[in-house]
Design a protein around this motif. Sequence first.
Motif, PDB file in Angstrom:
ATOM      1  N   HIS A 156       1.062  -1.262  -0.312  1.00 36.94           N
ATOM      2  CA  HIS A 156       0.100  -0.062  -0.109  1.00 36.94           C
ATOM      3  C   HIS A 156       0.635   1.526  -0.159  1.00 36.94           C
ATOM      4  O   HIS A 156       1.873   1.578   0.995  1.00 36.94           O
ATOM      5  CB  HIS A 156      -1.003  -0.142   1.105  1.00 36.94           C
ATOM      6  CG  HIS A 156      -1.781  -1.368   1.619  1.00 36.94           C
ATOM      7  ND1 HIS A 156      -2.827  -1.194   0.704  1.00 36.94           N
ATOM      8  CD2 HIS A 156      -2.263  -2.216   2.033  1.00 36.94           C
ATOM      9  CE1 HIS A 156      -3.620  -2.120   0.652  1.00 36.94           C
ATOM     10  NE2 HIS A 156      -3.086  -2.861   1.345  1.00 36.94           N
ATOM     11  N   ARG A 157       0.590   1.720  -1.348  1.00 36.75           N
ATOM     12  CA  ARG A 157       1.225   3.035  -1.089  1.00 36.75           C
ATOM     13  C   ARG A 157       0.314   4.262  -0.987  1.00 36.75           C
ATOM     14  O   ARG A 157      -0.269   5.004  -2.315  1.00 36.75           O
ATOM     15  CB  ARG A 157       2.177   3.350  -2.841  1.00 36.75           C
ATOM     16  CG  ARG A 157       3.247   2.405  -2.249  1.00 36.75           C
ATOM     17  CD  ARG A 157       4.631   2.118  -3.615  1.00 36.75           C
ATOM     18  NE  ARG A 157       5.009   1.795  -3.605  1.00 36.75           N
ATOM     19  CZ  ARG A 157       6.377   1.522  -4.377  1.00 36.75           C
ATOM     20  NH1 ARG A 157       6.804   2.791  -5.052  1.00 36.75           N
ATOM     21  NH2 ARG A 157       7.704   0.918  -4.115  1.00 36.75           N
ATOM     22  N   LEU A 158       0.502   5.294  -0.635  1.00 34.51           N
ATOM     23  CA  LEU A 158       0.321   6.886  -0.727  1.00 34.51           C
ATOM     24  C   LEU A 158       0.672   7.872  -1.199  1.00 34.51           C
ATOM     25  O   LEU A 158       2.046   8.046  -0.296  1.00 34.51           O
ATOM     26  CB  LEU A 158      -0.151   7.201   0.985  1.00 34.51           C
ATOM     27  CG  LEU A 158      -1.209   6.062   2.194  1.00 34.51           C
ATOM     28  CD1 LEU A 158      -1.298   7.005   3.236  1.00 34.51           C
ATOM     29  CD2 LEU A 158      -2.399   6.421   0.918  1.00 34.51           C
ATOM     30  N   ARG A 159       0.687   9.034  -2.397  1.00 35.91           N
ATOM     31  CA  ARG A 159       1.433  10.254  -3.026  1.00 35.91           C
ATOM     32  C   ARG A 159       0.763  11.137  -2.352  1.00 35.91           C
ATOM     33  O   ARG A 159      -0.149  11.270  -1.667  1.00 35.91           O
ATOM     34  CB  ARG A 159       1.198   9.578  -4.470  1.00 35.91           C
ATOM     35  CG  ARG A 159       2.034  10.516  -5.137  1.00 35.91           C
ATOM     36  CD  ARG A 159       1.180  10.745  -6.796  1.00 35.91           C
ATOM     37  NE  ARG A 159       2.099   9.484  -6.970  1.00 35.91           N
ATOM     38  CZ  ARG A 159       2.249   9.276  -8.381  1.00 35.91           C
ATOM     39  NH1 ARG A 159       1.331   9.392  -9.417  1.00 35.91           N
ATOM     40  NH2 ARG A 159       2.735   7.506  -8.745  1.00 35.91           N
ATOM     41  N   ASP A 164       1.593  17.994   1.182  1.00 34.71           N
ATOM     42  CA  ASP A 164       1.899  16.685   3.005  1.00 34.71           C
ATOM     43  C   ASP A 164       3.583  17.060   2.753  1.00 34.71           C
ATOM     44  O   ASP A 164       3.932  15.927   3.821  1.00 34.71           O
ATOM     45  CB  ASP A 164       1.856  15.254   1.791  1.00 34.71           C
ATOM     46  CG  ASP A 164      -0.219  15.362   1.581  1.00 34.71           C
ATOM     47  OD1 ASP A 164      -0.164  15.885   2.331  1.00 34.71           O
ATOM     48  OD2 ASP A 164      -0.754  15.015   0.669  1.00 34.71           O
ATOM     49  N   LYS A 165       4.013  16.762   1.582  1.00 35.05           N
ATOM     50  CA  LYS A 165       5.923  16.322   1.435  1.00 35.05           C
ATOM     51  C   LYS A 165       6.008  17.566   2.355  1.00 35.05           C
ATOM     52  O   LYS A 165       7.597  17.090   3.486  1.00 35.05           O
ATOM     53  CB  LYS A 165       6.389  17.022   0.176  1.00 35.05           C
ATOM     54  CG  LYS A 165       7.869  16.361   0.109  1.00 35.05           C
ATOM     55  CD  LYS A 165       8.280  16.378  -1.307  1.00 35.05           C
ATOM     56  CE  LYS A 165      10.135  16.115  -1.482  1.00 35.05           C
ATOM     57  NZ  LYS A 165      10.265  16.078  -2.949  1.00 35.05           N
ATOM     58  N   SER A 214      -4.180  13.184   4.489  1.00 35.94           N
ATOM     59  CA  SER A 214      -5.677  12.712   3.774  1.00 35.94           C
ATOM     60  C   SER A 214      -5.328  11.503   3.043  1.00 35.94           C
ATOM     61  O   SER A 214      -4.459  10.709   2.045  1.00 35.94           O
ATOM     62  CB  SER A 214      -6.525  13.387   3.464  1.00 35.94           C
ATOM     63  OG  SER A 214      -4.857  13.946   2.066  1.00 35.94           O
ATOM     64  N   LEU A 215      -6.500  10.461   3.328  1.00 29.29           N
ATOM     65  CA  LEU A 215      -6.101   9.227   1.718  1.00 29.29           C
ATOM     66  C   LEU A 215      -7.471   9.221   1.632  1.00 29.29           C
ATOM     67  O   LEU A 215      -8.766   9.708   2.194  1.00 29.29           O
ATOM     68  CB  LEU A 215      -6.048   8.091   2.083  1.00 29.29           C
ATOM     69  CG  LEU A 215      -6.955   7.481   3.271  1.00 29.29           C
ATOM     70  CD1 LEU A 215      -6.456   6.076   3.567  1.00 29.29           C
ATOM     71  CD2 LEU A 215      -7.015   7.776   4.806  1.00 29.29           C
ATOM     72  N   GLY A 216      -8.215   8.384   0.487  1.00 28.46           N
ATOM     73  CA  GLY A 216      -9.651   8.290   0.102  1.00 28.46           C
ATOM     74  C   GLY A 216     -10.220   7.051  -0.189  1.00 28.46           C
ATOM     75  O   GLY A 216      -9.804   6.388   1.119  1.00 28.46           O
ATOM     76  N   ASP A 217     -11.714   7.387  -0.337  1.00 31.94           N
ATOM     77  CA  ASP A 217     -12.332   6.100   0.449  1.00 31.94           C
ATOM     78  C   ASP A 217     -11.807   4.733  -0.348  1.00 31.94           C
ATOM     79  O   ASP A 217     -11.511   3.362   0.847  1.00 31.94           O
ATOM     80  CB  ASP A 217     -13.498   6.569   0.381  1.00 31.94           C
ATOM     81  CG  ASP A 217     -14.557   5.282   0.702  1.00 31.94           C
ATOM     82  OD1 ASP A 217     -14.593   5.057   1.989  1.00 31.94           O
ATOM     83  OD2 ASP A 217     -15.329   4.436   0.599  1.00 31.94           O
ATOM     84  N   ALA A 218     -11.227   4.515  -1.704  1.00 33.31           N
ATOM     85  CA  ALA A 218     -10.780   3.819  -1.684  1.00 33.31           C
ATOM     86  C   ALA A 218      -9.825   2.969  -1.278  1.00 33.31           C
ATOM     87  O   ALA A 218      -9.303   1.695  -1.392  1.00 33.31           O
ATOM     88  CB  ALA A 218     -10.631   3.675  -3.616  1.00 33.31           C
ATOM     89  N   ALA A 279      -9.056  17.339  -0.609  1.00 30.34           N
ATOM     90  CA  ALA A 279      -7.813  16.239  -0.181  1.00 30.34           C
ATOM     91  C   ALA A 279      -9.000  15.122  -0.049  1.00 30.34           C
ATOM     92  O   ALA A 279     -10.613  15.367  -0.035  1.00 30.34           O
ATOM     93  CB  ALA A 279      -7.047  17.138   1.254  1.00 30.34           C
ATOM     94  N   GLY A 280      -8.541  14.198   0.815  1.00 33.31           N
ATOM     95  CA  GLY A 280      -9.713  13.146   1.012  1.00 33.31           C
ATOM     96  C   GLY A 280     -10.580  12.817   2.505  1.00 33.31           C
ATOM     97  O   GLY A 280     -10.483  14.077   2.888  1.00 33.31           O
ATOM     98  N   ASP A 281     -11.508  12.110   2.038  1.00 36.93           N
ATOM     99  CA  ASP A 281     -12.342  12.397   3.263  1.00 36.93           C
ATOM    100  C   ASP A 281     -11.494  11.694   4.469  1.00 36.93           C
ATOM    101  O   ASP A 281     -12.535  11.403   6.076  1.00 36.93           O
ATOM    102  CB  ASP A 281     -13.933  11.657   2.880  1.00 36.93           C
ATOM    103  CG  ASP A 281     -14.302  12.651   1.569  1.00 36.93           C
ATOM    104  OD1 ASP A 281     -13.879  13.494   1.696  1.00 36.93           O
ATOM    105  OD2 ASP A 281     -15.584  11.818   1.150  1.00 36.93           O
ATOM    106  N   TRP A 282     -10.310  11.174   4.281  1.00 36.00           N
ATOM    107  CA  TRP A 282     -10.020  10.197   6.168  1.00 36.00           C
ATOM    108  C   TRP A 282      -8.872  10.909   5.878  1.00 36.00           C
ATOM    109  O   TRP A 282      -8.352  11.343   5.140  1.00 36.00           O
ATOM    110  CB  TRP A 282     -10.060   8.808   5.468  1.00 36.00           C
ATOM    111  CG  TRP A 282     -11.266   8.718   5.173  1.00 36.00           C
ATOM    112  CD1 TRP A 282     -11.887   7.677   4.356  1.00 36.00           C
ATOM    113  CD2 TRP A 282     -12.321   7.571   5.929  1.00 36.00           C
ATOM    114  NE1 TRP A 282     -12.758   7.597   3.913  1.00 36.00           N
ATOM    115  CE2 TRP A 282     -13.576   6.796   4.854  1.00 36.00           C
ATOM    116  CE3 TRP A 282     -12.332   7.395   7.365  1.00 36.00           C
ATOM    117  CZ2 TRP A 282     -14.913   6.261   5.771  1.00 36.00           C
ATOM    118  CZ3 TRP A 282     -13.078   6.629   8.282  1.00 36.00           C
ATOM    119  CH2 TRP A 282     -14.678   6.611   7.366  1.00 36.00           C
ATOM    120  N   LEU A 283      -8.581  10.237   7.246  1.00 35.90           N
ATOM    121  CA  LEU A 283      -6.899  10.756   8.028  1.00 35.90           C
ATOM    122  C   LEU A 283      -6.347   9.333   8.294  1.00 35.90           C
ATOM    123  O   LEU A 283      -7.370   8.689   9.346  1.00 35.90           O
ATOM    124  CB  LEU A 283      -6.709  12.112   8.997  1.00 35.90           C
ATOM    125  CG  LEU A 283      -7.622  13.655   8.887  1.00 35.90           C
ATOM    126  CD1 LEU A 283      -7.527  14.163   9.466  1.00 35.90           C
ATOM    127  CD2 LEU A 283      -7.045  14.201   7.299  1.00 35.90           C
TER     128      LEU A 283
END
Length: 543
Positions: A156-159, A164-165, A214-218, A279-283
């Motif tokens: 699993h990778r988060l860009r 963010d960087k 943040s990250l998305g739902d998928a 941004a995504g709906d999750w942290l």
Amino acid sequence: MLPFPNQSPTQPLRRPAGGRQIQNRTKSTRIIRGGDLGGRLKRRRASERPADSSSSSQLAMAMQAALFAGFSQLAAQPARDRTGPRAPARVGMAAIGSARAGGVKAGGAGWAAAPRGVRCRASLIEPDGGRLVDLVAPEEGGRRAALRREAAALPHRLRLGRVDKEWLHVLSEGWASPLQGFMREHEFLQALHFNAIRAADGRMVNMSVPIVLSLGDAQRRAIQADGATRVALVDDRDRPIAVLSDIEIYKHNKEERIARTWGTTAPGLPYVEEAITNAGDWLIGGDLEVIEPIKYNDGLDQYRLSPAQLREEFARRNADAVFAFQLRNPVHNGHALLMTDTRKRLLEMGYKNPVLLLHPLGGFTKADDVPLSWRMKQHEKVLEEGVLNPESTVVAIFPSPMHYAGPTEVQWHAKARINAGANFYIVGRDPAGMSHPTAKRDLYDADHGKKVLSMAPGLERLNILPFRVAAYDTKQKKMDFFDPSRKDDFLFISGTKMRTLAKNRENPPDGFMCPGGWKVLVEYYDSLVPSEGSSKLREPVAA
């Protein structure tokens, strides 16, 4: 020695290796709130400053203990431990002298670095939490290479985006000490609602802006379906730059976050549009380990000194006080007057070698701010032309992105400078403020920033120095402190007016800014002139 890192200091600055713990045993900061530096501080000198350093340190510790007493009940219960499998999160500072590397186990899961390092100088303020966090994997023992292999193998990778960087950079070097990574939910809620978080020892330390990822739902569903506890963080080219371990995923309530950070949900807030709206709906939070020091390869990396490197430089200079000045604009002679006057007053108080940290913000800024490369070029001219003394000034870049969140954000700016070793912080009118995005007024009260800093939880150890108002004295033809008794002699040149003059290639009054610095500003705005046959402004070019 000149203050810029690429101008051959007597001893080269060193990037600290990971795995060290350094803790201050003494503190020498007096607690000052409000008033001018030449008043309250000077009046305290005879009664509160003992002649010997030992008694001075004891007095400072006693004063700090008294001021922290108000938080004793809050700190009665220990902070929540982070249990379970986790990546090694280390604390450290620049080593002075040699240290042995700790043991290393291949594979990384059971790896831990042996604590090592030395005590900080007594004259430098203690980092928040007592220790300066360093989350960059050390090269010794093969840990960095092992982490790179682990990150490449994680499913699993988060860009990371630009902002963010920048936050990863901030975390990795300890600017946000004692944070060990992107915030978990309990840290996020504390920062959002209290502007402070509880350190491992139970003390409350200031943390006024959430540092989250943040990250998305998928992505959330995929990570949770696999039961993954670690994810790789990658750059825009899909190259691993860090690993986040012992992860926790929780809901990203954007409206609540925006309302509590900015005090409004009005459209047009620059940071919100850049980093939150899409941004995504999750942290996702967890313990961070960064593969190698963050670099931007933009010709400015030599100015990006970590808190550990700054502390080492202040120690090398034998600084007995460090006063920090943050800015995101070009330096004019009013700024310089304030900084030189502050040093003069510190000397009058009895300090022997107060050092200025001139610390321009280097992360995200709104579109109409002067870009970092041009600001750094302008700052260099200020030093070259003697407006500031190179021998008592250190120029470095603060890597944080800018929120424009006024009194909330200025606490973050002050707290981060504690971790860099500053025990005095200069605050001006409407710090970290901006115009209201939809109404014709300022978003924040111009005086609230300095008032909030004087009361903020977790900043009791920091001496807050409010601006004295400077303006252009038309009689003396120079920037000077405003004298209400002859107010008609003074001209206030706003940032908008300064930018308009530079855009029109008009010169400001003599004595407003050094000639070389003004020339840089004019050159920047020249680079934005529309090309022939087009009404669209060109993108800013690098200085």
